[in-house]
Design an enzyme around this catalytic site. Structure first.
Site, PDB file in Angstrom:
ATOM      1  N   LYS A  93       0.841  -1.200   0.000  1.00 39.74           N
ATOM      2  CA  LYS A  93       0.000   0.000   0.000  1.00 39.74           C
ATOM      3  C   LYS A  93       0.880   1.256   0.000  1.00 39.74           C
ATOM      4  CE  LYS A  93      -3.765   1.988   2.802  1.00 39.74           C
ATOM      5  NZ  LYS A  93      -4.577   1.753   4.028  1.00 39.74           N
ATOM      6  N   SER A 107      -9.643   0.538   7.801  1.00 44.08           N
ATOM      7  CA  SER A 107      -9.108   0.544   6.443  1.00 44.08           C
ATOM      8  C   SER A 107      -8.650  -0.792   5.900  1.00 44.08           C
ATOM      9  CB  SER A 107      -7.954   1.546   6.343  1.00 44.08           C
ATOM     10  OG  SER A 107      -8.432   2.863   6.499  1.00 44.08           O
ATOM     11  N   SER A 131      -9.303   2.599   3.573  1.00 45.23           N
ATOM     12  CA  SER A 131      -8.392   3.250   2.650  1.00 45.23           C
ATOM     13  C   SER A 131      -7.563   2.271   1.814  1.00 45.23           C
ATOM     14  CB  SER A 131      -7.450   4.187   3.421  1.00 45.23           C
ATOM     15  OG  SER A 131      -6.601   3.472   4.302  1.00 45.23           O
TER      16      SER A 131
END
Length: 473
Positions: free
Chosen positions: A84, A183, A159
């Site tokens: 990520k 997230s 996220s």
């Protein structure tokens, strides 16, 4: 019966070296010599290219994909994956989803990146997230949103939306995610994946959040199978284990232990879940009872100011990022942060005097939350108050007051576990919306109870395998 429109659904499953393997299965094939790690990386890159035009999940591709830490060992040796884009990976820029600066290549791996690499994965690049991970939907002011592979008209969540989209679409079997308010679990629920937020301190601490007065963020993965998530935790422990927590070890299936599970259908802050979500959670409770577990309604009596306090703390994070952003890039301009980030910052500036009380009350949440577990092993609840919203509903271009109202009516269950530090897992339910979207259910446990969470996850997966995107027509 649910019907699906192929024009809104996209996946990359095909007859190549990845096949329909999960990460554990692919690693086993590589160890047996049936598949080469280089071939797996090549085919995964082809899969990514096949879906990226519709999903927009990738931030940057690695020029030379790195295989683990130079060793051929590890639970996931040779398995292609992504990191990520809020975590430093040497040689690749870390953009945090923001247009407020232009990042340069990271000089070294973040501690978690090293822990993840120790499992032997091959990193192909970095996945997209909303600006600084503040939003539960991976959308932008001036760029394409990350789209849900089950229905590209809807959000992939946030996220960790980019990671979830790639895994759900079959481009890679597992990917890095992290969770500061939901997230990992939110995009897992949106995309029909397994998403475990570990106990605070279970994996190596996040560099940025551990310096804050309340550490909300913990790293992990999103996967398509329970055994992949279980294997990740076991592999992470071989690299570093927190001696203050009970070891997890390798959990390989349901134990048969009978659990007492509390049922929570509506959020502790009073937000009611929608009918489809309630039906998914209720059906899960019925399955658990049929399998011999005890499920009973429970109340979680947290401070009624919790939501407002969490939002204030979130605003403080945006304020601090705006004040210290030049550490990310010399040309950082907080005025170029997106509408959600700017609104959070402005809200905090209006309420900053409340900070001591906010922190005190948030830290006291653990008392009320622990009380809810008396006599129980786990809590069962929705992940979100409703399924993944259409693209645009949670975009940072929506006026701030409206956007925050929508977010708070959507993300109502996940933040408590971040504040308290307890582990929590999102699992796909057997239900889907009429337009094909998955609906997730969530189990939360006491600190250090990852084995129990994996136990119930294996139980449900064995009872009825999770829906597969490649099977629906």
């Amino acid at each position: 019966m649910t019907t699906f429109d192929a024009r809104t659904r996209v996946h990359a499953f095909r007859d190549d070296t990845l096949g329909e393997h999960d990460a554990v299965g692919l690693a086993e094939a590589i160890r047996r010599g049936e598949v080469g790690a280089a071939e797996a990386a090549r085919d995964a890159a082809e899969r990514v290219r096949a879906v990226e035009e519709r999903l927009h999940a990738v931030q940057v591709h690695a020029d030379a994909p790195a295989h683990g830490t130079g060793t051929t060992g590890g639970a996931f040796a040779g398995v292609p994956t992504f990191v990520k884009d809020n975590t430093d990976y040497r040689g690749l820029p870390t953009g945090h989803g923001s247009a407020a600066f232009t990042p340069g290549p990271a000089r070294r791996h973040a501690p978690f990146a090293r822990q993840f690499l120790s499992s032997g994965v091959t990193v192909l690049g970095k996945t997209r997230l909303p600006e600084f991970g503040f939003s539960p939907s991976t959308e932008y002011e001036a760029a394409e949103p990350v789209r849900n592979p089950w229905n590209t008209g809807h959000s992939a969540g946030g996220s960790s939306g980019g990671s979830a989209a790639l895994v759900a679409a079959g481009a890679v079997p597992i990917a890095h995610a992290n969770d500061g308010g939901g997230s990992i679990r939110i995009p897992a629920a949106c995309c029909g994946l397994v998403g475990l937020k570990p106990t605070r301190g279970r994996v190596v601490p996040n560099d940025q959040s551990r310096r804050l007065p309340l550490d909300l963020v913990v790293d992990g993965v999103v996967s398509r199978s329970v055994r992949d998530t279980a294997a990740f935790l076991a592999a992470a422990e071989t690299h570093w284990r927190n001696p203050k927590l009970p070891p997890v070890g390798l959990v390989e299936g349901p134990s048969g232990r009978r659990l007492r599970i509390g049922l929570l259908l509506d959020s502790p802050n009073g937000v009611a879940s929608d009918p489809a979500t309630r039906e998914a959670v209720t059906e899960t409770a019925t399955r658990l009872e049929r399998l011999g577990h005890t499920v009973e309604p429970v109340e979680v009596a947290i401070d009624p100011r919790f939501t407002e306090d969490f939002l204030t703390y979130w605003g403080m994070l945006s304020f601090l990022l705006g004040a210290t952003g030049r550490t990310l890039g010399p040309e950082f301009d907080r005025h170029r942060m997106d509408g959600l980030s700017r609104g959070l910052r402005a809200t905090y500036l209006e309420n900053w005097r409340r900070t001591p009380g906010v922190l005190r009350r948030l830290k006291q949440t653990k008392v009320a939350y622990a009380a809810a577990f008396r006599g129980l092993d786990l809590l069962l609840s929705p992940v979100l108050a409703h399924p993944a919203p259409p693209i645009g509903r949670l975009a940072p271009t929506v006026p701030y007051a409206t956007l925050v109202e929508r977010i708070l009516a959507y993300v109502t269950f996940t933040p408590v576990d971040n504040v308290v530090g307890t582990p929590s897992i999102s699992l796909p339910s057997t239900r889907a919306t009429d337009d094909g979207l998955p609906i997730g259910v969530m189990f939360s446990g006491r600190p250090g109870s990852e084995r129990t969470l994996l136990d119930v996850a294996f139980t449900l997966e064995a009872d009825r395998p999770f829906r597969r995107i490649q099977d629906d027509a």
